[in-house]
Design a protein around this motif. Structure first.
Motif, PDB file in Angstrom:
ATOM      1  N   ASP A   1      13.537   5.381 -27.781  1.00  0.00           N
ATOM      2  CA  ASP A   1      14.681   4.463 -27.778  1.00  0.00           C
ATOM      3  C   ASP A   1      15.286   4.221 -26.401  1.00  0.00           C
ATOM      4  N   GLY A   2      14.588   4.596 -25.335  1.00  0.00           N
ATOM      5  CA  GLY A   2      15.149   4.402 -24.008  1.00  0.00           C
ATOM      6  C   GLY A   2      15.959   5.616 -23.584  1.00  0.00           C
ATOM      7  N   PRO A   3      16.758   5.469 -22.522  1.00  0.00           N
ATOM      8  CA  PRO A   3      16.957   4.285 -21.686  1.00  0.00           C
ATOM      9  C   PRO A   3      15.844   4.126 -20.648  1.00  0.00           C
ATOM     10  N   THR A   4      15.992   3.108 -19.795  1.00  0.00           N
ATOM     11  CA  THR A   4      15.033   2.836 -18.732  1.00  0.00           C
ATOM     12  C   THR A   4      15.756   2.888 -17.397  1.00  0.00           C
ATOM     13  N   ALA A   5      15.292   3.752 -16.511  1.00  0.00           N
ATOM     14  CA  ALA A   5      15.907   3.895 -15.194  1.00  0.00           C
ATOM     15  C   ALA A   5      14.954   3.376 -14.124  1.00  0.00           C
ATOM     16  N   HIS A   6      15.510   2.591 -13.216  1.00  0.00           N
ATOM     17  CA  HIS A   6      14.732   2.048 -12.097  1.00  0.00           C
ATOM     18  C   HIS A   6      15.240   2.702 -10.816  1.00  0.00           C
ATOM     19  N   PHE A   7      14.354   3.413 -10.121  1.00  0.00           N
ATOM     20  CA  PHE A   7      14.712   4.107  -8.888  1.00  0.00           C
ATOM     21  C   PHE A   7      13.959   3.513  -7.704  1.00  0.00           C
ATOM     22  N   LYS A   8      14.649   3.386  -6.590  1.00  0.00           N
ATOM     23  CA  LYS A   8      13.972   3.089  -5.332  1.00  0.00           C
ATOM     24  C   LYS A   8      13.395   4.394  -4.794  1.00  0.00           C
ATOM     25  N   LEU A   9      12.154   4.364  -4.333  1.00  0.00           N
ATOM     26  CA  LEU A   9      11.464   5.551  -3.823  1.00  0.00           C
ATOM     27  C   LEU A   9      11.275   5.407  -2.316  1.00  0.00           C
ATOM     28  N   SER A  10      11.680   6.425  -1.567  1.00  0.00           N
ATOM     29  CA  SER A  10      11.553   6.353  -0.112  1.00  0.00           C
ATOM     30  C   SER A  10      11.216   7.732   0.453  1.00  0.00           C
ATOM     31  N   LYS A  11      10.839   7.741   1.724  1.00  0.00           N
ATOM     32  CA  LYS A  11      10.550   8.968   2.475  1.00  0.00           C
ATOM     33  C   LYS A  11       9.557   9.874   1.739  1.00  0.00           C
ATOM     34  N   LEU A  12       8.506   9.251   1.236  1.00  0.00           N
ATOM     35  CA  LEU A  12       7.481  10.006   0.507  1.00  0.00           C
ATOM     36  C   LEU A  12       6.596  10.781   1.477  1.00  0.00           C
ATOM     37  N   MET A  13       6.418  12.063   1.185  1.00  0.00           N
ATOM     38  CA  MET A  13       5.467  12.893   1.917  1.00  0.00           C
ATOM     39  C   MET A  13       4.597  13.615   0.896  1.00  0.00           C
ATOM     40  N   LEU A  14       3.316  13.325   0.923  1.00  0.00           N
ATOM     41  CA  LEU A  14       2.390  13.928  -0.024  1.00  0.00           C
ATOM     42  C   LEU A  14       2.173  15.402   0.307  1.00  0.00           C
ATOM     43  N   ARG A  15       1.659  16.133  -0.670  1.00  0.00           N
ATOM     44  CA  ARG A  15       1.436  17.564  -0.473  1.00  0.00           C
ATOM     45  C   ARG A  15       0.522  17.830   0.719  1.00  0.00           C
ATOM     46  N   LYS A  16      -0.532  17.044   0.833  1.00  0.00           N
ATOM     47  CA  LYS A  16      -1.508  17.292   1.897  1.00  0.00           C
ATOM     48  C   LYS A  16      -0.921  17.076   3.286  1.00  0.00           C
TER      49      LYS A  16
ATOM     50  N   ARG B   1       0.804  -1.226   0.000  1.00  0.00           N
ATOM     51  CA  ARG B   1       0.000   0.000   0.000  1.00  0.00           C
ATOM     52  C   ARG B   1       0.837   1.276   0.000  1.00  0.00           C
ATOM     53  N   GLU B   2       2.099   1.177  -0.343  1.00  0.00           N
ATOM     54  CA  GLU B   2       2.969   2.347  -0.324  1.00  0.00           C
ATOM     55  C   GLU B   2       3.801   2.397  -1.606  1.00  0.00           C
ATOM     56  N   PRO B   3       3.824   3.527  -2.330  1.00  0.00           N
ATOM     57  CA  PRO B   3       4.722   3.637  -3.486  1.00  0.00           C
ATOM     58  C   PRO B   3       6.170   3.444  -3.047  1.00  0.00           C
ATOM     59  N   ASP B   4       6.886   2.536  -3.714  1.00  0.00           N
ATOM     60  CA  ASP B   4       8.251   2.235  -3.282  1.00  0.00           C
ATOM     61  C   ASP B   4       9.269   2.257  -4.417  1.00  0.00           C
ATOM     62  N   ALA B   5       8.830   2.527  -5.657  1.00  0.00           N
ATOM     63  CA  ALA B   5       9.779   2.555  -6.774  1.00  0.00           C
ATOM     64  C   ALA B   5       9.189   3.345  -7.935  1.00  0.00           C
ATOM     65  N   LEU B   6      10.086   3.909  -8.744  1.00  0.00           N
ATOM     66  CA  LEU B   6       9.702   4.584  -9.981  1.00  0.00           C
ATOM     67  C   LEU B   6      10.484   3.970 -11.129  1.00  0.00           C
ATOM     68  N   LEU B   7       9.785   3.709 -12.220  1.00  0.00           N
ATOM     69  CA  LEU B   7      10.412   3.248 -13.451  1.00  0.00           C
ATOM     70  C   LEU B   7      10.215   4.349 -14.490  1.00  0.00           C
ATOM     71  N   VAL B   8      11.315   4.907 -14.978  1.00  0.00           N
ATOM     72  CA  VAL B   8      11.247   5.996 -15.954  1.00  0.00           C
ATOM     73  C   VAL B   8      11.783   5.469 -17.279  1.00  0.00           C
ATOM     74  N   ILE B   9      10.927   5.475 -18.302  1.00  0.00           N
ATOM     75  CA  ILE B   9      11.277   4.913 -19.608  1.00  0.00           C
ATOM     76  C   ILE B   9      11.299   6.037 -20.632  1.00  0.00           C
ATOM     77  N   GLY B  10      12.454   6.264 -21.240  1.00  0.00           N
ATOM     78  CA  GLY B  10      12.558   7.255 -22.299  1.00  0.00           C
ATOM     79  C   GLY B  10      12.054   6.691 -23.616  1.00  0.00           C
ATOM     80  N   LEU B  11      11.366   7.516 -24.383  1.00  0.00           N
ATOM     81  CA  LEU B  11      10.821   7.071 -25.665  1.00  0.00           C
ATOM     82  C   LEU B  11      11.382   7.934 -26.798  1.00  0.00           C
TER      83      LEU B  11
END
Length: 269
Positions: free
Chosen positions: A116-131, A104-114
């Motif tokens: 032709d790539g590249p594709t970056a995989h990031f670990k996501l931590s310490k998320l604080m929403l705007r609210k 139930r918690e966002p824990d990673a981001l996958l960023v894919i360039g179009l």
């Protein structure tokens, strides 16, 4: 005397970019991000989720859409990620961002360039929403100013250009928005602020017990401060893959492995 820190005593790295690196700048003109960074294409971002979304996932995506201009959310459903990449290419998107969730918690981001790539995989931590940010501001729809700091190696330079390609290259300063990606010890800290200009009265001190004319008529001065808009989170690069997302036949440019962490003073970005 400059105090010794982990940053300024980092291990020497031959991949650190130099100001006179002609090969690096020549590569910038022909890499996958050059069309967007030269304003030949406008960034257009497709945001989706993993197949099993979380309760905080939609709120995080809503915050991301308010940060990144021309970002559009598409529900994942049962579609395979390769199908989504194919669809995004057909609709002329320049990048795909996949928000992965776990427990139930966002824990990673996958960023894919179009395309032709590249594709970056990031670990996501310490998320604080705007609210959840106290006294947060409400951003406008203006294109933000982008600040990238401390991406010093060739890998860091490439990751920085990938992040830069998510945003328009013609910021609208009238909106007073600034988006920051600050790299420190291979952790990328994200912040989103807006400038606020306030007018305050400035009074001069009394001289020998007498009230000066300037104090009777205090002067106004304008001061600037930052108001955080959110969200707030930290990224750590896990891998960088050539081309678009491919778990089976994909070739990796860089993958973080535990045995690479041989020293507290060894950094890769």
């Amino acid at each position: 005397m400059v105090p010794r820190t982990i940053e300024n005593t980092r291990e020497s790295d031959e991949t650190v970019c130099l100001p006179d690196d002609e090969e690096l700048f020549a590569g910038n003109d022909v890499d996958e991000f050059s069309a967007v960074l030269k304003n030949e294409r406008s960034p257009k971002i497709l945001i989706t989720t993993s197949r099993y979304n979380s309760t905080r996932g939609p709120a995080f995506i809503s915050d991301l859409i308010s940060v990144i201009p021309n970002a559009h959310y598409y529900k994942r459903g049962t579609y395979d990620l390769k199908k989504i990449v194919q669809y995004a290419n057909e609709k002329e998107f320049t990048s795909v961002i996949v928000v992965h969730t776990n427990r139930r918690e966002p824990d990673a981001l996958l960023v894919i360039g179009l395309p032709d790539g590249p594709t970056a995989h990031f670990k996501l931590s310490k998320l604080m929403l705007r609210k959840d940010i106290k006294n947060h501001g409400k951003p406008t729809s203006h294109k933000p100013e982008l600040v990238l700091t401390n991406f010093t190696t060739r890998l860091g330079h490439r990751v920085g250009r990938m992040i830069q390609s998510l945003f328009p290259q013609d910021p609208e300063f009238r909106g007073r928005r600034v988006v920051t990606f600050h790299n420190q010890r291979d952790f990328i800290f994200f912040r989103h602020h807006r400038y606020i200009f306030e007018t305050k009265e400035s009074k001069q001190k009394e001289s020998k017990g007498k009230i000066s004319k300037d104090e009777k008529n205090p002067q106004e001065r304008t001061i600037a401060r930052l108001q955080e808009c959110g969200p707030r989170f930290t990224l750590k690069l896990i891998s960088l893959q050539h081309g678009t997302f491919d778990t089976k036949g994909g070739e990796y440019e860089w993958v973080h492995k535990p045995e690479m962490d041989t020293s507290r003073r060894r950094f890769f970005l």
